[in-house]
Write a protein that holds these residues in place. Structure first.
Motif, PDB file in Angstrom:
ATOM      1  N   THR A 160       0.820  -1.204   0.000  1.00 58.11           N
ATOM      2  CA  THR A 160       0.000   0.000   0.000  1.00 58.11           C
ATOM      3  C   THR A 160       0.854   1.253   0.000  1.00 58.11           C
ATOM      4  O   THR A 160       1.712   1.438   0.845  1.00 58.11           O
ATOM      5  CB  THR A 160      -0.918   0.001   1.244  1.00 58.11           C
ATOM      6  OG1 THR A 160      -1.682  -1.188   1.246  1.00 58.11           O
ATOM      7  CG2 THR A 160      -1.846   1.206   1.218  1.00 58.11           C
ATOM      8  N   SER A 161       0.616   2.144  -0.959  1.00 58.13           N
ATOM      9  CA  SER A 161       1.298   3.424  -1.001  1.00 58.13           C
ATOM     10  C   SER A 161       0.670   4.358   0.020  1.00 58.13           C
ATOM     11  O   SER A 161      -0.431   4.126   0.509  1.00 58.13           O
ATOM     12  CB  SER A 161       1.185   4.042  -2.393  1.00 58.13           C
ATOM     13  OG  SER A 161      -0.164   4.381  -2.663  1.00 58.13           O
ATOM     14  N   THR A 162       1.363   5.458   0.335  1.00 57.99           N
ATOM     15  CA  THR A 162       0.829   6.430   1.279  1.00 57.99           C
ATOM     16  C   THR A 162      -0.482   7.010   0.784  1.00 57.99           C
ATOM     17  O   THR A 162      -1.461   7.128   1.530  1.00 57.99           O
ATOM     18  CB  THR A 162       1.845   7.570   1.497  1.00 57.99           C
ATOM     19  OG1 THR A 162       3.059   7.015   1.985  1.00 57.99           O
ATOM     20  CG2 THR A 162       1.306   8.579   2.506  1.00 57.99           C
ATOM     21  N   GLU A 163      -0.543   7.340  -0.497  1.00 55.91           N
ATOM     22  CA  GLU A 163      -1.755   7.910  -1.081  1.00 55.91           C
ATOM     23  C   GLU A 163      -2.903   6.924  -1.031  1.00 55.91           C
ATOM     24  O   GLU A 163      -4.035   7.270  -0.665  1.00 55.91           O
ATOM     25  CB  GLU A 163      -1.480   8.334  -2.523  1.00 55.91           C
ATOM     26  CG  GLU A 163      -2.692   8.964  -3.209  1.00 55.91           C
ATOM     27  CD  GLU A 163      -2.386   9.356  -4.652  1.00 55.91           C
ATOM     28  OE1 GLU A 163      -3.315   9.808  -5.336  1.00 55.91           O
ATOM     29  OE2 GLU A 163      -1.224   9.189  -5.073  1.00 55.91           O
ATOM     30  N   ARG A 164      -2.638   5.679  -1.394  1.00 54.77           N
ATOM     31  CA  ARG A 164      -3.677   4.654  -1.388  1.00 54.77           C
ATOM     32  C   ARG A 164      -4.148   4.373   0.042  1.00 54.77           C
ATOM     33  O   ARG A 164      -5.341   4.189   0.288  1.00 54.77           O
ATOM     34  CB  ARG A 164      -3.148   3.368  -2.036  1.00 54.77           C
ATOM     35  CG  ARG A 164      -4.175   2.244  -2.126  1.00 54.77           C
ATOM     36  CD  ARG A 164      -3.590   1.071  -2.892  1.00 54.77           C
ATOM     37  NE  ARG A 164      -4.422  -0.100  -2.810  1.00 54.77           N
ATOM     38  CZ  ARG A 164      -5.464  -0.340  -3.599  1.00 54.77           C
ATOM     39  NH1 ARG A 164      -5.799   0.545  -4.510  1.00 54.77           N
ATOM     40  NH2 ARG A 164      -6.168  -1.445  -3.481  1.00 54.77           N
ATOM     41  N   ALA A 165      -3.201   4.343   0.990  1.00 55.75           N
ATOM     42  CA  ALA A 165      -3.550   4.098   2.390  1.00 55.75           C
ATOM     43  C   ALA A 165      -4.480   5.184   2.904  1.00 55.75           C
ATOM     44  O   ALA A 165      -5.452   4.910   3.625  1.00 55.75           O
ATOM     45  CB  ALA A 165      -2.291   4.034   3.242  1.00 55.75           C
ATOM     46  N   GLU A 166      -4.213   6.437   2.526  1.00 53.02           N
ATOM     47  CA  GLU A 166      -5.074   7.530   2.966  1.00 53.02           C
ATOM     48  C   GLU A 166      -6.478   7.374   2.391  1.00 53.02           C
ATOM     49  O   GLU A 166      -7.477   7.555   3.095  1.00 53.02           O
ATOM     50  CB  GLU A 166      -4.496   8.878   2.551  1.00 53.02           C
ATOM     51  CG  GLU A 166      -5.356  10.038   3.045  1.00 53.02           C
ATOM     52  CD  GLU A 166      -4.818  11.399   2.641  1.00 53.02           C
ATOM     53  OE1 GLU A 166      -5.349  12.391   3.154  1.00 53.02           O
ATOM     54  OE2 GLU A 166      -3.900  11.445   1.808  1.00 53.02           O
ATOM     55  N   LYS A 167      -6.558   6.992   1.120  1.00 55.24           N
ATOM     56  CA  LYS A 167      -7.860   6.819   0.484  1.00 55.24           C
ATOM     57  C   LYS A 167      -8.646   5.685   1.129  1.00 55.24           C
ATOM     58  O   LYS A 167      -9.845   5.825   1.423  1.00 55.24           O
ATOM     59  CB  LYS A 167      -7.673   6.534  -1.012  1.00 55.24           C
ATOM     60  CG  LYS A 167      -8.990   6.417  -1.778  1.00 55.24           C
ATOM     61  CD  LYS A 167      -8.747   6.213  -3.261  1.00 55.24           C
ATOM     62  CE  LYS A 167     -10.068   6.101  -4.016  1.00 55.24           C
ATOM     63  NZ  LYS A 167      -9.853   5.875  -5.466  1.00 55.24           N
ATOM     64  N   ILE A 168      -7.978   4.557   1.368  1.00 57.14           N
ATOM     65  CA  ILE A 168      -8.640   3.412   1.981  1.00 57.14           C
ATOM     66  C   ILE A 168      -9.169   3.778   3.360  1.00 57.14           C
ATOM     67  O   ILE A 168     -10.313   3.474   3.716  1.00 57.14           O
ATOM     68  CB  ILE A 168      -7.668   2.212   2.085  1.00 57.14           C
ATOM     69  CG1 ILE A 168      -7.380   1.643   0.697  1.00 57.14           C
ATOM     70  CG2 ILE A 168      -8.254   1.118   2.984  1.00 57.14           C
ATOM     71  CD1 ILE A 168      -6.299   0.574   0.689  1.00 57.14           C
ATOM     72  N   ASN A 169      -8.347   4.449   4.159  1.00 58.40           N
ATOM     73  CA  ASN A 169      -8.752   4.778   5.526  1.00 58.40           C
ATOM     74  C   ASN A 169      -9.832   5.852   5.562  1.00 58.40           C
ATOM     75  O   ASN A 169     -10.660   5.869   6.473  1.00 58.40           O
ATOM     76  CB  ASN A 169      -7.537   5.189   6.344  1.00 58.40           C
ATOM     77  CG  ASN A 169      -6.734   3.984   6.797  1.00 58.40           C
ATOM     78  OD1 ASN A 169      -7.071   3.329   7.769  1.00 58.40           O
ATOM     79  ND2 ASN A 169      -5.677   3.668   6.066  1.00 58.40           N
ATOM     80  N   SER A 170      -9.838   6.727   4.580  1.00 61.93           N
ATOM     81  CA  SER A 170     -10.903   7.719   4.494  1.00 61.93           C
ATOM     82  C   SER A 170     -12.246   7.039   4.233  1.00 61.93           C
ATOM     83  O   SER A 170     -13.257   7.361   4.872  1.00 61.93           O
ATOM     84  CB  SER A 170     -10.589   8.724   3.377  1.00 61.93           C
ATOM     85  OG  SER A 170     -11.646   9.635   3.226  1.00 61.93           O
ATOM     86  N   VAL A 171     -12.255   6.104   3.300  1.00 57.34           N
ATOM     87  CA  VAL A 171     -13.485   5.363   2.995  1.00 57.34           C
ATOM     88  C   VAL A 171     -13.868   4.472   4.177  1.00 57.34           C
ATOM     89  O   VAL A 171     -15.048   4.339   4.506  1.00 57.34           O
ATOM     90  CB  VAL A 171     -13.317   4.518   1.713  1.00 57.34           C
ATOM     91  CG1 VAL A 171     -14.587   3.723   1.425  1.00 57.34           C
ATOM     92  CG2 VAL A 171     -12.980   5.402   0.528  1.00 57.34           C
ATOM     93  N   CYS A 172     -12.868   3.886   4.834  1.00 59.44           N
ATOM     94  CA  CYS A 172     -13.118   3.022   5.991  1.00 59.44           C
ATOM     95  C   CYS A 172     -13.793   3.810   7.107  1.00 59.44           C
ATOM     96  O   CYS A 172     -14.748   3.337   7.732  1.00 59.44           O
ATOM     97  CB  CYS A 172     -11.809   2.419   6.470  1.00 59.44           C
ATOM     98  SG  CYS A 172     -12.016   1.183   7.780  1.00 59.44           S
TER      99      CYS A 172
END
Length: 285
Positions: free
Chosen positions: A207-219
């Motif tokens: 997981t990239s930093t950008e992708r991690a932020e997106k996933i956690n935002s949706v989570c």
């Protein structure tokens, strides 16, 4: 042994590398009354050719191809709309069911009068070598409010599907967690501590930093959306709720401390009434 039909949906996109292993793990199950619904999401590799090989060899295997790339939630929804089973599950083209997984999950559902079951699973590398395992436990029914405890191995009744409906395509990346939250809020759930599944870990998919932020935002959005369905929470549930929300925020770039104060309060509760007493019990043993 139960004779009920199991429907397994296999959504797939460019999965030629491991899909034979995944399909073979289904064919080799001791429980044989199943249908496998392969839904090809416009792959550009040899996925279609391999799928059709299996269709010719086994009448329980059905193959469909999307007219356009629909991504995972919509592909899952199409697969389940075509299913006929009394019990439902889905798997990935690079993961494997352990021998006896179907039989053990159906037995657990019947034994515990449950509508949803999830099991422990192991992680393997790209070559199939064992890495680690993730074990389920009874506390998961509380922990689910803030953490996806279900993992990769699960089964549910058609009643669940008819009640909960489709996976929500608005929550791509955490569509499964949203679905589990909707189930846990309405149905009796049970777990199996035995490892029944192999989840393949890809180093290329870190997981990239950008992708991690997106996933956690949706989570975070999914947790907050489903929170009212659980009604009044006890303090243990509140600990898991705020630990989950705080974890989401720590992976995001904005307002990392939004849930920190409540997390600290309920973390102290958890330490005092759960973690410390459990440590004492272990020492006394």
């Amino acid at each position: 042994m139960s004779t009920d039909l199991i429907s397994i949906v296999l959504p797939i996109y460019n999965g030629e590398k491991y899909m034979r292993e995944s399909i073979d793990s289904i064919i080799m199950q001791s429980y044989q009354n199943w249908e496998l619904i392969i839904v090809n999401d416009c792959s550009t590799d040899n996925t279609a050719e391999i799928a059709n090989e299996y269709v010719k060899k086994d009448k329980r295997i059905k193959y469909y191809k999307n007219d356009k790339n629909m991504r995972l939630p919509r592909t899952l929804n199409r697969g389940f709309s075509l299913s006929k089973g009394d019990y439902l599950t889905w798997t990935s083209d690079d993961n494997l069911f352990k021998q006896g997984a179907f039989e053990k999950m159906i037995d657990a559902l019947k034994r515990d009068n449950a509508d949803f079951v999830y099991a422990s699973y192991e992680t393997i590398d790209e070559n199939g070598n064992y890495l680690d395992y993730v074990q389920t436990n009874k506390i998961g029914k509380y922990e689910i409010i803030g953490h996806n405890v279900v993992g990769a191995c699960f089964m549910y009744t058609r009643k669940v599907y008819e009640t909960i409906g489709d996976y929500d395509y608005n929550y791509t990346l955490v569509e499964d967690y949203d679905y589990w939250l909707r189930i846990f809020a309405k149905f009796n759930v049970t777990n199996i501590e035995e490892v029944l599944y192999s989840y393949r870990f890809h180093s290329s998919a870190l997981t990239s930093t950008e992708r991690a932020e997106k996933i956690n935002s949706v989570c975070e959005e999914v947790i907050l959306k489903n929170r009212p369905s659980f009604g009044k929470l006890n303090n243990l549930q509140k600990y898991y709720l705020y630990s989950g929300l705080n974890k989401c925020r720590q992976a995001m770039l904005e307002n990392k401390d939004k849930y920190k104060s409540k997390y600290i309060i309920y973390n102290n509760y958890y330490l005092l009434f759960y973690r410390i007493p459990n440590k004492i019990k272990q020492v006394l043993k």
